[in-house]
Design a protein around this motif. Structure first.
Motif, mmCIF file in Angstrom:
data_model
loop_
_atom_site.group_PDB
_atom_site.id
_atom_site.type_symbol
_atom_site.label_atom_id
_atom_site.label_comp_id
_atom_site.label_asym_id
_atom_site.label_seq_id
_atom_site.Cartn_x
_atom_site.Cartn_y
_atom_site.Cartn_z
ATOM 1 N N ALA A 142 -0.256 0.694 -7.251
ATOM 2 C CA ALA A 142 -1.701 0.822 -7.070
ATOM 3 C C ALA A 142 -2.062 0.574 -5.615
ATOM 4 C CB ALA A 142 -2.427 -0.168 -7.963
ATOM 5 N N PHE A 143 -1.414 -0.442 -5.067
ATOM 6 C CA PHE A 143 -1.650 -0.820 -3.676
ATOM 7 C C PHE A 143 -1.310 0.352 -2.768
ATOM 8 C CE2 PHE A 143 -0.798 -2.878 0.301
ATOM 9 C CZ PHE A 143 -1.768 -3.856 0.355
ATOM 10 N N CYS A 144 -0.166 0.967 -3.023
ATOM 11 C CA CYS A 144 0.264 2.091 -2.208
ATOM 12 C C CYS A 144 -0.719 3.241 -2.325
ATOM 13 C CB CYS A 144 1.652 2.562 -2.627
ATOM 14 S SG CYS A 144 2.917 1.385 -2.188
ATOM 15 N N ASN A 145 -1.182 3.462 -3.537
ATOM 16 C CA ASN A 145 -2.141 4.547 -3.734
ATOM 17 C C ASN A 145 -3.415 4.307 -2.940
ATOM 18 O OD1 ASN A 145 -0.553 6.063 -5.341
ATOM 19 N ND2 ASN A 145 -1.358 5.230 -7.273
ATOM 20 N N THR A 146 -3.947 3.094 -3.063
ATOM 21 C CA THR A 146 -5.172 2.767 -2.352
ATOM 22 C C THR A 146 -4.995 2.946 -0.853
ATOM 23 O OG1 THR A 146 -5.223 0.970 -3.937
ATOM 24 C CG2 THR A 146 -7.041 1.072 -2.380
ATOM 25 N N ASN A 147 -3.812 2.612 -0.384
ATOM 26 C CA ASN A 147 -3.615 2.591 1.061
ATOM 27 C C ASN A 147 -2.795 3.779 1.573
ATOM 28 O OD1 ASN A 147 -4.900 -0.041 1.817
ATOM 29 N ND2 ASN A 147 -3.518 -0.694 0.188
ATOM 30 N N GLN A 148 -2.710 4.799 0.749
ATOM 31 C CA GLN A 148 -1.992 6.010 1.129
ATOM 32 C C GLN A 148 -0.622 5.692 1.717
ATOM 33 O OE1 GLN A 148 -4.404 8.465 3.619
ATOM 34 N NE2 GLN A 148 -6.131 8.402 2.192
ATOM 35 N N ALA A 149 0.117 4.897 0.956
ATOM 36 C CA ALA A 149 1.429 4.511 1.462
ATOM 37 C C ALA A 149 2.464 4.691 0.366
ATOM 38 C CB ALA A 149 1.388 3.051 1.904
ATOM 39 N N THR A 150 3.696 4.704 0.782
ATOM 40 C CA THR A 150 4.775 4.707 -0.190
ATOM 41 C C THR A 150 5.756 3.640 0.224
ATOM 42 O OG1 THR A 150 5.892 6.323 1.180
ATOM 43 C CG2 THR A 150 4.705 7.166 -0.746
ATOM 44 N N MET A 151 6.311 2.983 -0.732
ATOM 45 C CA MET A 151 7.354 2.057 -0.321
ATOM 46 C C MET A 151 8.296 1.778 -1.472
ATOM 47 S SD MET A 151 5.388 -1.479 0.150
ATOM 48 C CE MET A 151 3.661 -1.308 -0.158
ATOM 49 N N ASP A 152 9.414 1.290 -1.067
ATOM 50 C CA ASP A 152 10.433 0.976 -2.049
ATOM 51 C C ASP A 152 10.299 -0.496 -2.374
ATOM 52 O OD1 ASP A 152 12.580 0.414 -3.525
ATOM 53 O OD2 ASP A 152 14.052 1.309 -2.140
ATOM 54 N N CYS A 153 9.520 -0.780 -3.418
ATOM 55 C CA CYS A 153 9.214 -2.188 -3.663
ATOM 56 C C CYS A 153 10.388 -2.922 -4.285
ATOM 57 C CB CYS A 153 7.957 -2.328 -4.496
ATOM 58 S SG CYS A 153 7.990 -1.367 -5.988
ATOM 59 N N VAL A 154 11.425 -2.202 -4.635
ATOM 60 C CA VAL A 154 12.563 -2.894 -5.210
ATOM 61 C C VAL A 154 13.491 -3.433 -4.129
ATOM 62 C CG1 VAL A 154 14.548 -2.650 -6.720
ATOM 63 C CG2 VAL A 154 12.374 -1.567 -7.324
#
Ligand SMILES: Nc1ncnc2c1ncn2[C@@H]1O[C@H](COP(=O)(O)OP(=O)(O)OP(=O)(O)O)[C@@H](O)[C@H]1O
Ligand SMILES: [Mg+2]
Lengths: 520, 363
Positions: B124-136
């Motif tokens: 959700a955070f990535c969506n809001t902030n137009q980001a992608t990340m590998d949270c694992v």
């Protein structure tokens, strides 16, 4: 109608006994200032009792560090620029809750205004509830800090027999307040007031630009003056008959040994009210013969005799039995007038003895009238005004009491009150001070003077000490039995009052005549 | 007394000797250590020529009336071996003519992260902030990454604003936060550049080491000791590598003191595209670093920091909230405490000032 109030800050803590307010940026809080908080029909009244610096940076050392940097930065060509100073440095007011009003009724606060409540500068409307406490003897305007509100305050004439204290360091406005109070008495014309004036400042005002009681527009009808010295205009001479001097009147003015006191009483027993005259005119040996039952040392009699001669040498005391003004004084007081006894030119016991004799006479007359309810009811209440009152109300060495302390203890019942004016309340017996139901406290520099008030006054003066210290001439706190808190006031300058009254009288047709039924 | 105290402490003399050796190195003999360079963008290289002669005074420039400062704050709330829950937020403060005219603080984001944990919150955070990340794979840094992303979203909101702040300050170094597409990032900086908004990144500390472990900042302090009080000096310590051009997203690195004699030595990252204006930019920045609360540090950043930081009391509140909700949802009290309770408070109760504090006013 919604009013736009001037916003002053918000409540930030802390308890029911001390409320802290963060002031709006760029706004100053003033010691003694009254603020209001609360919404709807509930209004809390807060009084600022201390003001301190505030800043948002949490630590206490912040200002020290910043000032240090300022000092260092000043030494370079660049100096410093403090960002948003007004927001970052502000004032914090420590307040006490005076109480709150709900639907116009004033109550003591047992609850807190909400944290973060906005506080405002009150306007005259907010004080409508004080109308009930303002009293009919007005002396000035309601004051919030240094601001005056269009609202007259004073004391109730119904309380003058419960004694009045007027306390202030020299020059803070005691005499002005007294004149202003006397003016109200002349205007309301429903109580009597007997003023002893040792400095001769009340009749004409004393100094050049000042005005005295004779300049008051009601003086012609409601002021009577008795004077020892010749005053420029019509005044009555002050003559007191020697027979009116009681032993008690002398006891606290002179130091008597046990033997001297016993001898004086013996003389009084033997010669009645003529004792002083006989004592002063007879030979010591003759006197001893006249009092065979008692044995007194010749020296004792000689001392008393010297005193008696000293007293009767005073012009004011007359040996002619037919001359006395005390009856006239009492007659005037019974007419609810202001009676001014100008004693200027006399000092020490020469001034206090006539005052004591007259005061006792008044007290006795009222005391006797008390037994006749019909007559007593028609008597107006009176107040006896004494400057430098600490001289007779202080810790009395050995002597139980004098006429003034007696009036303080018993006078209320007989409608005789005392108005004690002093620069040094600390010298007055604490128990006596606690008898004063109405206090006018003006600026007091000495902490001990403030402490004595704190410990004896009706209202809680404990948080007001700092304000009392800072009061300007004429600024006062009025504590009276009917008011729920010490009312801050600015006493009118007597000269201004005279001027305003004259102007308003011109526009008035008639002055209402006194209502006799008023005296109760 | 003192003597015996010293004897009770082991290793003191050695530690002092170690420090003394570091500082004894000859500045002229030094050069940057290789491992430091790894943290820098590959587009720049550090100049090895750090000598007093290259330090310049910033003498003139236009005054900048409006300045925006951005900072973030983050903290770990609870951690247990293979997972951690943190909190972060960012703030943005605008000053105009030395008066704060507005400020914004983002909501607090609670960041759960853990080994093998693919969190819907992070998505959700990535969506809001137009980001992608590998949270694992990056779970250990997740709170910090999220904080940087919040700062980035603040910066992005400025690109849309036309009320033209002339200067934007960011606490830290210039660089694309992980999770953000570098193309988006450089695009944003270009947009800001087109709107004449200068981005300057300000770091109070620098890990740059000189020679054999000697902190570069202390070396600089030594070299600038004689400069007059109040001087604004700067030294460019980076160059573009061959093949790179001046651009909005490639910084030049500077060491600077905005108030010599009182201020800290700062590391400034200024987009290289502004290279020719470096002196006037630094001068303008120094114009906002004259507040006696922190001489030599741009004051707007002080306020941004204060708004963003997560104070211990707040941490405790959030910890309590998480625990309450966890217990509500069926996690046993004891189980929770066994895993996460922080007993430091109890151990330090005798010195804890928070426990002694009596109320909102402890003046
Ligand atoms: N209510 C007032 N408003 C303005 N000024 C006042 C007020 N009261 C007193 N003053 C000023 O202070 C001066 C001293 O006042 P006043 O003589 O009444 O003081 P005091 O307390 O009686 O002094 P003292 O102890 O010398 O008898 C006045 O001359 C006047 O200038
Ligand atoms: Mg006086």
């Amino acid at each position: 109608m919604t009013k736009i109030r001037k916003y002053k800050g918000r409540i930030i803590g802390r308890s029911i006994t001390e409320i802290y307010v963060r002031a709006l940026h760029d706004t100053n809080l003033v010691l003694g200032e009254i603020l209001i908080a609360g919404e709807g029909d509930t209004r809390f009244f807060l009084r600022v009792v201390d003001v301190s610096y505030g800043w948002e940076a949490g630590n206490a050392g912040w200002a020290i560090g910043v000032a240090g940097s300022m000092i260092e930065m000043e030494q370079s060509d660049r100096g410093f620029v403090m960002h948003d100073r007004a927001r970052r440095n502000f004032e914090i007011g420590k307040c006490v809750i005076m109480g709150y009003t709900k639907q116009g009724e004033f109550r003591r606060a047992k609850t807190l205004p909400e944290l973060f409540s906005q506080v405002f500068i009150p306007d005259a409307d907010d004080f409508n509830f004080i109308k009930d406490y303002a009293g009919d003897l007005r002396v000035g305007k309601l004051r919030s800090g240094e601001e005056l509100l269009d609202f007259e305050v004073g004391m109730g004439s119904g309380y003058i027999q419960s004694h009045i204290g007027i306390f202030a360091t020299t020059g803070m406005g005691k005499s002005n307040l007294m004149k202003r109070l006397a003016a109200s008495v002349m205007e309301s014309h429903n109580v009597g007031m007997l003023i002893f004036d040792p400095h001769g400042e009340y009749y004409e005002g004393g100094e050049r630009d000042k005005r005295g009681l004779k300049h008051h527009f009601r003086a012609k009808d409601n002021l009577t003056v008795f004077s020892y010295r010749k005053l420029s205009e019509k005044s009555n001479g002050l003559r007191i008959n020697h027979r009116e001097i009681d032993i008690e009147d002398l006891l606290h003015l002179f130091e008597f040994s046990q033997a001297q006191m016993e001898a004086a009483y013996a003389l009084h027993n033997c010669f009645g009210n003529d004792w002083l005259k006989i004592l002063s005119e007879s030979e010591g040996a003759e006197l001893a013969k006249e009092m065979p039952s008692s044995k007194f040392h010749e020296m004792t009699i000689a001392v008393l005799q010297r005193r008696a001669r000293q007293i009767l040498k005073q012009e004011i005391f007359h040996k002619d039995d037919t001359v006395s003004v005390t009856d006239a004084i009492i007659t005037e007081l019974k007419k609810a007038k202001v009676v001014l006894i100008d004693l200027s030119g006399l000092s020490g016991w020469r001034e206090l003895l006539p005052a004591a004799v007259i005061a006792r006479k008044v007290f006795d007359v009222y005391r006797h009238a008390f037994r006749k309810p019909e007559e007593f009811r028609s008597l107006p209440k009176v107040s006896i005004v004494l400057e430098e009152a600490q001289r007779v109300l202080g810790q009395l060495s050995g002597i139980k009491e004098n006429i003034f302390t007696r009036i303080c203890r018993e006078g209320r019942k007989f409608k005789v009150g005392l108005t004690a004016i002093t620069q040094q309340p600390k010298l007055i017996d604490e128990e006596i001070i606690s008898q004063f139901n109405t206090l006018f406290v003006l600026g007091l520099a000495d902490e001990r003077d403030r402490n004595i008030i704190r410990s004896s006054a009706r209202q809680d003066f404990s948080e007001l000490s700092r304000e009392i210290q800072m009061l300007q001439p004429g600024e006062a706190l009025i504590s009276s039995p009917q008011a729920p808190f010490a009312i801050p006031a600015k006493v009118d300058l007597y000269e201004d009052h005279i001027k305003n009254q004259k102007e308003s009288v011109k526009t008035r047709d008639e002055i209402p005549s006194p209502d006799r039924n008023f005296f109760g | 007394m003192n003597e015996s105290n010293e004897f009770k402490i082991k290793g003191l003399a050695e530690a002092v000797q170690f420090i003394a050796d570091i500082f004894k190195q000859d500045p002229k003999a030094g050069s940057f250590r290789d491992e430091e360079k790894r943290h820098l963008p590959e587009s720049i290289k550090i100049v090895s020529d750090v000598c007093p002669e290259r330090i310049r005074s910033a003498l003139g420039g236009n005054k900048v009336d409006t300045i925006v400062a951005i900072d973030g704050g983050s903290s770990s709330l609870l951690a247990s071996g293979n997972f951690e829950i943190g909190v972060c937020r960012a703030s943005m403060v605008t000053f105009h003519n030395e008066r704060r005219i507005s400020f914004e603080v983002t909501p607090e984001w609670i960041v759960p992260a853990g080994e093998g944990l693919s969190s819907p919150i992070i998505s959700a955070f990535c969506n809001t902030n137009q980001a992608t990340m590998d949270c694992v794979s990056e779970w250990r840094f997740m709170t910090n990454i999220c904080r940087e992303m919040l700062e980035y979203s603040c910066l992005r909101s400025l690109a849309g604003r036309d009320d033209n702040p002339a200067m934007i300050l960011i606490d830290g170094a210039l660089g694309c936060p992980s999770g953000v597409d570098p193309a988006d990032y450089s695009d944003l900086l270009l947009q800001l550049h087109r709107k004449n908004k200068v981005v300057v990144c300000v770091s109070k500390s620098s890990t740059l080491r000189w020679a054999d472990n000697c902190p570069l900042l202390s070396r600089m302090a030594e070299m600038t000791m004689e400069r007059p009080k109040g001087d604004i000096w700067f030294l460019r310590i980076s160059e573009l590598r061959d093949g790179y051009e001046e651009s909005a997203d490639i910084p030049n690195l500077y060491l600077a003191n905005l108030y010599a004699g009182l201020g800290p030595i700062l590391r400034l990252d200024i987009p290289s595209i502004y290279g020719r204006d470096e002196e006037s930019i630094i001068c303008a920045l120094a114009g906002h670093a004259e507040d006696p609360e922190f001489p030599g540090y741009p004051y707007p950043l002080v306020e941004a920091h204060r708004l963003a930081r997560i104070l211990p009391a707040r941490k405790k509140e959030l910890f309590g909230l998480i625990k309450m909700l966890a217990v509500d949802s069926g996690v046993g009290d004891t189980v929770f405490d066994a895993a996460f309770a922080d007993y430091h408070d109890r151990l330090n109760a005798d010195v804890s000032s928070e426990i002694l504090a009596l109320g909102p006013i402890a003046l």
